[in-house]
Structures are given as C-alpha cells and as structure tokens.
Design a protein around this motif. Sequence first.
Motif: not given
Length: 541
Positions: A91-109
Amino acid sequence: MSQTNLDIPSSNPSTSSPPSSRSGLQRVISWILGSIGPIAILLSFAAIFAFGHYTDWTMPKFAALMGQPAPVTADWCEEHSVPESICVECNESLMEKTPDFGWCSVHGVHNCVIEHPELAQLAEQPTISPEDKARADLAMTMPVSRENNSGCTTYLRRIQFASVDAVAQAGVDVELVERRRIEQTVSGSAEILYDPTRTASFASRTAGSVWRVEKNVGDSVEAGDVLALVEAEQVGALKTNLIRALAEQSLQRQNVERLHIAKDAVAGVRLLEADAAQAKAEADVLSIVQSLENLGLSVDLQSIAQLSEREAFEQLRFLGIFSALRTQVQTATVTANLLPIRSSIAGVVVERNVTQGEVVDTHRPLFQVTDTRQMWLMLDIPLEDLEHVQPGQKIRFRGDGIGHQISGQVDWISTAADAQTRLVKVRAVLPNPDGRLRDKTYGTGTIVLREDPNAIAIPSEAVHWEGCCRTVFVRDKHYFDSPESPKVFHVRSVRLGATDKGYTEVVAGLLPGEVVATTGSDVLRAQLLKNGLGAGCCVDE
C-alpha cells in the motif's frame, strides 16, 4: 433284571460341528472384539490431528463454543513479513516512494545523492561542496573504485519491520555515516638490503700472502683505513726498481748538465744521446711510479729524490702504511713487500674472508664494508597494481619480528616485470642513522597511493554485494517521528573506494549524517533476496 439306557451319539453330520472349526471362529471373534479399543484410540488421534491441522492448532473461543464465532480477519503480508495493514510496499499510500532519477553515469550509482542531495535521508537537504565532488572524482580514478551494473533494480526496494522492537529482536544495529581518514594503498612482499651504492668489496691488487689483518667484522672504518697488509713480491720488486731508476735518472741528468757546460768541445751527437738517455731514465721512473699507483701506492718523487738511496729505500719500505700503523709494525722485522688493503669508504666491516698467512689473489674478495646509515627497501608489486605508483610516494614497512614501522619514499620503479611471477620491483631509500635496520630482513611493504582525511566511510560489514551492485541499507529519516511511522530501510547502491582498518570509503551513494544498518544487516539482505527470488537483481538495458 434292570435295563440300563445308554446315550449313543447321533451319526447325522448336520447336528454336530467339528471342534477345530468352532475354535477358529472363536479366535476371530475374540480378535475383533479385542481390537475395537486400539482402533478407536487411533481414530481419535487422527481426528485430533486433522482438527489441529485445519484450525492451525488454535482452540476455539468460548463464544464460538456457545454460539456463532466472530469472523477472523487475516492481517499479515507473507511477502514482506509485516502486517498487511501497515505494509508500505503493498500500500504505497502509507509511505510515498522517493523520486527515481535512475542511473548516474558520472558517479556510477543509482539515485546519486551527489547530483540529487534531496534524496538523502536527512532532516534537512544537504549542500554538496566542490571539495566533495573533487574528492569523488579523484577516488574514482583509483583501481579499487568499481562501478555497479546500470541495469540493477534493487535500489528501488524498501525493507520494512513491524516495529522498533522487531528490529532489535532481529539483531540489526545501525551506525552514523561519518567522515574518516582513509588511505588507499597497495602492498607486496618486501626485503631490506644494504645500499649497493654504499657497499664495497676489497681484494688484494696483486697476489701474495696475508701478513697482518687489521680489521674484523663489526669494526667501524673511515675512508682510507687499512684493513690488512699483504706481502707481495711484486711490490718489493717495484720499490727496488724505483730506487734504481731514480739513481739512473740522477746520473743521466748530471751527465747532460756536464755535457751542456762543455758543449763547445763535445760533439752534438753525444749531447743528443745524453738527452735521450735522460729521457729514457725519466720514463722508467714514471713507469714504475704508475705501476705502484695501480697498486694503490702513491709516491712523492720530489721528496724521495732529495734523499739518499738508503733513506729513500726506508721511506719506500713503509709506502702506503700510515704513521699510526707504521709505529706498530716497526718493532718487528718488516719486509719492503707490504701492500696495504685500504677501505675507500666509511662504514662497518660486514664480511671478512681472510686470516693471517693465507695466500690470496686478485679474484678473491677479502673484506666487505657497508655504510649502514642508509638502506634499500625492495618491494615486489603485482603488475596490475602498479598503475598509480609514482616516485616520491610514502612507503611503510613492517618486518617479520620487528615491532615498529619504518617509513620511506618510493625512489625507483623497475621498467621490467618478472617473467614468471609478473611482479615489478619498487625501491625505497630508508634512513638508518641508529643502525636498527638489518640486511635480509623480510616483511610487508605498503605504498600509500592516496590519503584522504575527510573521506566518507562506513563499517565494511554494512556493504553487501547483490550480484550486480553493491548496496547498503539506509534508515528512513522519519523512522522515529512517531510510533506509527513505518520502520523502513531504503536499499541504496553505492560506489566504494579504499578499505582501511575495518572501514570502507564510499565514493558515491551516501552522505554524512545518514544512518546505515551494520551488524545484523544480513537479515535485511536475506529479506531482499527472498523478495527478489525468480526476478533477479538486474534487468537488460
């Protein structure tokens, strides 16, 4: 006469049964009657087990026994191991997920907190300083900094506990992400050796026998000190020939002077012959002097030329023997054949391979003298670790059986690798003013590639490998807002750097002040793997 009535058995088979048949039937009936009790007991146990299996071994409430039982509502999420009513994954309404910025090609995470500091689990959004970005850029050039798989999806997961007590019961401990001093190093086997540029071996410059040994192993010597005296026939012959050549030179010089005085009455040919004879005598003297110089014996011709033949011979007899040593040997019958073996450097006698009276030649080293105030440290470094090793970098050495650590600097890196071991020689110069270092001391040498006093580091046990990325479990910033706040840990992919004294540098993926699971974090990893069975942690890009 009375008549007696006798009972005669009937011969009709229908009116009688064989005794054996009647006894068999009785046994069957008796067995059936005797088995009723055990069978009834077994059936009772079977009924009890069946009832327990279908009721999950729970006794019915009194209300259910007396009337209509109250309906039971199932409230447990098997997939995420928390009550379903509070499960934030279901039930994601209980806790909102953090934004997903995906892959960071600069720092590899994934979801890079350097580029997106708002993702950090901190009460206030941090500011990333230029120094931190420069530190990460430098650390990523090091060989230990390995990237994650850009297709990894585990960073999207969250691990939830039912309560704070559940976390404690699971044995999960946490620690604050802090700045620490981290050193990145490469290590290899090492050996301390005498500095060959400060080590010299000494042999006799001509064949002879040892007349006297002046120094022993462990003795300190200065440049020019006599180590031994060798009696060599060649030395005596050269000294005698020098006396004769000097006499001949003096005679020819006087002859030339006399002829030049009377040159008007002397033919010019005789003058030329006299000049030639004088030149030959001078050449003979110089030749003999040069031979003595080759043996290490310097001759002062001006001083000797002013002496008589006997005085000159006495001076030549002690040629090369200094005044202090000359006083010691004058009490004995001293031959003119003595050749001193002198040390050309200051140091300590570390080898002596001769005794008095031995016959020696020019090919056999008799003494080795070393200046131990400076030593060499030779390291064997794997070829693949050599990319960032440079002259001037700090080296630390700890020898076997040595309680203290020795420091130096990289002085030289070999241009070749060993064909068999693929190791490369690296040299460091070690000061040794107190003489505590020993030749042929083995141990481990460590080259410091990089030192960072403000690196972001976490306990190494907090890091986990999921098959395609390195992750940590970060506690949610609202964890303690209220008892009802979801007890959640976020899965965060991290890029790691050097490991030092139980702590691992985090190049990217965490910020100081965040809280990560350390001891017992395997419980979270197990839950993560359980939830990901069949799906894998990576997807195709």
